[in-house]
Design a protein around this motif. Structure first.
Motif, PDB file in Angstrom:
ATOM      1  N   HIS A  46       0.864  -1.175   0.000  1.00 49.42           N
ATOM      2  CA  HIS A  46       0.000   0.000   0.000  1.00 49.42           C
ATOM      3  C   HIS A  46       0.905   1.231   0.000  1.00 49.42           C
ATOM      4  O   HIS A  46       1.506   1.569   1.017  1.00 49.42           O
ATOM      5  CB  HIS A  46      -0.901  -0.037   1.238  1.00 49.42           C
ATOM      6  CG  HIS A  46      -1.982   0.986   1.163  1.00 49.42           C
ATOM      7  ND1 HIS A  46      -2.951   0.986   0.170  1.00 49.42           N
ATOM      8  CD2 HIS A  46      -2.229   2.067   1.922  1.00 49.42           C
ATOM      9  CE1 HIS A  46      -3.746   2.023   0.329  1.00 49.42           C
ATOM     10  NE2 HIS A  46      -3.332   2.701   1.388  1.00 49.42           N
ATOM     11  N   ASN A  47       1.018   1.880  -1.146  1.00 51.75           N
ATOM     12  CA  ASN A  47       2.029   2.947  -1.291  1.00 51.75           C
ATOM     13  C   ASN A  47       1.414   4.291  -1.654  1.00 51.75           C
ATOM     14  O   ASN A  47       2.041   5.108  -2.325  1.00 51.75           O
ATOM     15  CB  ASN A  47       3.102   2.530  -2.311  1.00 51.75           C
ATOM     16  CG  ASN A  47       2.486   1.904  -3.552  1.00 51.75           C
ATOM     17  OD1 ASN A  47       1.428   2.345  -3.983  1.00 51.75           O
ATOM     18  ND2 ASN A  47       3.123   0.877  -4.088  1.00 51.75           N
ATOM     19  N   ARG A  48       0.195   4.529  -1.170  1.00 56.98           N
ATOM     20  CA  ARG A  48      -0.513   5.761  -1.515  1.00 56.98           C
ATOM     21  C   ARG A  48       0.224   7.014  -1.038  1.00 56.98           C
ATOM     22  O   ARG A  48       0.201   8.050  -1.703  1.00 56.98           O
ATOM     23  CB  ARG A  48      -1.893   5.685  -0.865  1.00 56.98           C
ATOM     24  CG  ARG A  48      -2.797   6.837  -1.183  1.00 56.98           C
ATOM     25  CD  ARG A  48      -4.210   6.564  -0.700  1.00 56.98           C
ATOM     26  NE  ARG A  48      -5.007   7.750  -0.937  1.00 56.98           N
ATOM     27  CZ  ARG A  48      -5.079   8.753  -0.075  1.00 56.98           C
ATOM     28  NH1 ARG A  48      -4.417   8.695   1.052  1.00 56.98           N
ATOM     29  NH2 ARG A  48      -5.806   9.807  -0.373  1.00 56.98           N
ATOM     30  N   TYR A 108       3.843   4.721  -8.227  1.00 64.94           N
ATOM     31  CA  TYR A 108       3.600   3.310  -7.906  1.00 64.94           C
ATOM     32  C   TYR A 108       2.092   3.055  -7.977  1.00 64.94           C
ATOM     33  O   TYR A 108       1.314   3.963  -8.269  1.00 64.94           O
ATOM     34  CB  TYR A 108       4.223   2.986  -6.537  1.00 64.94           C
ATOM     35  CG  TYR A 108       5.725   3.169  -6.586  1.00 64.94           C
ATOM     36  CD1 TYR A 108       6.565   2.123  -6.924  1.00 64.94           C
ATOM     37  CD2 TYR A 108       6.289   4.432  -6.372  1.00 64.94           C
ATOM     38  CE1 TYR A 108       7.936   2.306  -7.025  1.00 64.94           C
ATOM     39  CE2 TYR A 108       7.664   4.624  -6.466  1.00 64.94           C
ATOM     40  CZ  TYR A 108       8.474   3.561  -6.798  1.00 64.94           C
ATOM     41  OH  TYR A 108       9.827   3.750  -6.922  1.00 64.94           O
ATOM     42  N   GLU A 109       1.696   1.814  -7.691  1.00 65.07           N
ATOM     43  CA  GLU A 109       0.311   1.419  -7.967  1.00 65.07           C
ATOM     44  C   GLU A 109      -0.720   2.372  -7.354  1.00 65.07           C
ATOM     45  O   GLU A 109      -1.697   2.722  -8.010  1.00 65.07           O
ATOM     46  CB  GLU A 109       0.086  -0.016  -7.454  1.00 65.07           C
ATOM     47  CG  GLU A 109      -1.292  -0.546  -7.866  1.00 65.07           C
ATOM     48  CD  GLU A 109      -1.536  -1.951  -7.337  1.00 65.07           C
ATOM     49  OE1 GLU A 109      -0.602  -2.554  -6.765  1.00 65.07           O
ATOM     50  OE2 GLU A 109      -2.688  -2.413  -7.499  1.00 65.07           O
ATOM     51  N   HIS A 110      -0.490   2.787  -6.105  1.00 64.22           N
ATOM     52  CA  HIS A 110      -1.550   3.546  -5.425  1.00 64.22           C
ATOM     53  C   HIS A 110      -1.290   5.047  -5.348  1.00 64.22           C
ATOM     54  O   HIS A 110      -2.083   5.780  -4.751  1.00 64.22           O
ATOM     55  CB  HIS A 110      -1.750   3.000  -4.005  1.00 64.22           C
ATOM     56  CG  HIS A 110      -2.109   1.549  -3.984  1.00 64.22           C
ATOM     57  ND1 HIS A 110      -3.327   1.068  -4.400  1.00 64.22           N
ATOM     58  CD2 HIS A 110      -1.374   0.465  -3.635  1.00 64.22           C
ATOM     59  CE1 HIS A 110      -3.347  -0.253  -4.294  1.00 64.22           C
ATOM     60  NE2 HIS A 110      -2.167  -0.645  -3.831  1.00 64.22           N
ATOM     61  N   ASN A 111      -0.157   5.512  -5.872  1.00 67.11           N
ATOM     62  CA  ASN A 111       0.101   6.959  -5.689  1.00 67.11           C
ATOM     63  C   ASN A 111       0.247   7.733  -7.003  1.00 67.11           C
ATOM     64  O   ASN A 111       0.741   8.859  -6.999  1.00 67.11           O
ATOM     65  CB  ASN A 111       1.310   7.192  -4.773  1.00 67.11           C
ATOM     66  CG  ASN A 111       2.640   6.853  -5.429  1.00 67.11           C
ATOM     67  OD1 ASN A 111       2.674   6.352  -6.550  1.00 67.11           O
ATOM     68  ND2 ASN A 111       3.734   7.126  -4.743  1.00 67.11           N
TER      69      ASN A 111
END
Ligand code: FAD
Ligand code: SF4
Length: 338
Positions: free
Chosen positions: A144-146, A303-306
């Motif tokens: 989780h890299n938001r 990245y995926e979440h940010n």
């Protein structure tokens, strides 16, 4: 409960001697970050050295026309100091955008510089984290890299530096005064924090056993045309998703000098000299600001979440520059809450 010793330093030399004697010891100032990390079992100092009685709580004018801020000056006292409000309002705004009134009342200038990332995996000892345990891996890269970095990250760590104050200190080109066992030295703000590279466990270029004694501000405070803009999930008491500090020196509507730093996007406050060069000598308009934003965000990697941070950062840069140029900073007022 993990046992640790407690020692109280009487003066700077005493603190330096105590820390040099025990490399596993930690200094404590306000304790708002260190004590949390000890409770979470992330920091396990053998000794806690209380530096609160050191004579480092003054704010003084320097002969060069700047300010010298002692490392123990509390964030509230710094933000409300008349010389800071008048000459460095971007610093007052940035401090007031951080944490809560209660935390700012005890958090110190030195501790704010040295606070650690808020990456949740760093705080969770059940998960791999190269910053906490070098070589164990980075849980955030595929996790989780938001809240994480879009600039200057590495395969080893994508954490961001959480401080608001530091984003303002970056554009003010502060100098950090430190004292160690062998000598005193001054570190330029841009050289103080590090990008993660393959040593993410090291946040700064402070050497083992060195103590921050003061932060020096040069005379240029950008008090007419400045902004600190912070975008976060809640209106208060939340870390930045993206923040922008801007200082402009305008000659009518032409930019004589411009500085921009981003917070919440990298392991240290992010500046790019080429972006600032692109502002110099140019009219203060949307076209100029857009050019600078493109340069600042040239090397983004999301990245995926940010991925949302890329567009958010662009909009924030445009808005912050527009507000600074108009002399209408929308940042929080540093007026005293009574
Ligand atoms: C709930 C919460 C919300 C927050 N929100 C924000 C926010 O929105 N924005 C923001 O910017 N910050 C925020 N903070 C962080 C807060 O600003 C920092 O915790 C604070 O500035 C740290 O200062 P301190 O004096 O308490 O440091 P301490 O916890 O005492 O120390 C932190 C680190 O600095 C080292 N240290 C302290 N002084 C020195 C010195 N003179 N020389 C060398 N090393 C030193 C210590 O050894 C330790 O490693 C938040 C904190 C909390 C708990
Ligand atoms: S981003 Fe950095 S702090 Fe977060 S898990 Fe990865 S190595 Fe640890």
């Amino acid at each position: 409960m993990i046992n640790f010793e407690y020692a109280r330093a009487g003066d700077v030399a005493d603190a330096v001697r105590l820390i040099a004697d025990d490399p596993a010891a930690k200094l404590v100032a306000g304790g708002t970050n260190l004590i949390d990390l000890m409770k979470m079992d992330v920091e396990r100092p053998t000794k806690v050295i209380d530096i609160n009685r050191l004579p480092l709580n003054q704010i003084e004018s320097t002969p060069e026309g700047g300010l010298r801020i002692g490392a123990l000056v509390r964030n509230t006292d710094l933000a409300y100091h008349p010389l800071v409000e008048q000459r460095y309002p971007v610093l007052a705004s940035a401090i007031m955008a951080g944490a809560s009134q209660q935390l700012r009342n005890v958090a110190s200038t030195g501790g704010n510089l040295l606070q650690r990332t808020r990456c949740h995996y760093f705080y969770d000892t059940a998960t791999p984290c190269n910053k906490r345990e070098p070589g164990s891996g980075c849980s955030a890269i595929h996790g989780h890299n938001r809240m994480h970095a879009i600039l200057g990250a590495s395969e080893a760590c994508i954490a961001v530096h959480p401080s608001d104050m530091c984003v303002a200190l970056a554009i003010l080109e502060a100098k950090i005064h430190v004292t160690g066992a062998s000598d005193d030295r001054v570190i330029a703000f841009a050289e103080f924090h590090r990008l993660p590279g393959d040593t993410p466990q090291r946040d700064t270029n402070l050497k083992a056993g060195e103590i921050v004694t003061a932060v020096e501000l040069p005379p240029q405070g950008f008090f007419k045309n400045y902004t600190y803009l912070k975008i976060r999930d809640r209106l208060s008491y939340a870390f930045a998703l993206v923040s922008v500090a801007v200082g402009l020196d305008l000659n009518r509507s032409v930019i004589a000098e411009g500085r921009v730093a981003l917070g919440g996007v990298a392991h240290k406050p992010w500046r790019d000299p080429q972006a600032e060069d692109a502002l110099c000598g140019q009219p203060a308009n949307a076209e100029t600001f857009s050019r600078a934003a493109n340069i600042l965000l040239h090397d983004v990697k999301a990245y995926e979440h940010n991925i949302f941070k890329v567009d958010l950062a662009r909009r924030c840069i445009m808005r912050a520059l527009t507000q600074a140029a108009g002399g209408t900073p929308q940042s929080q007022s540093s007026k005293k809450i009574v």
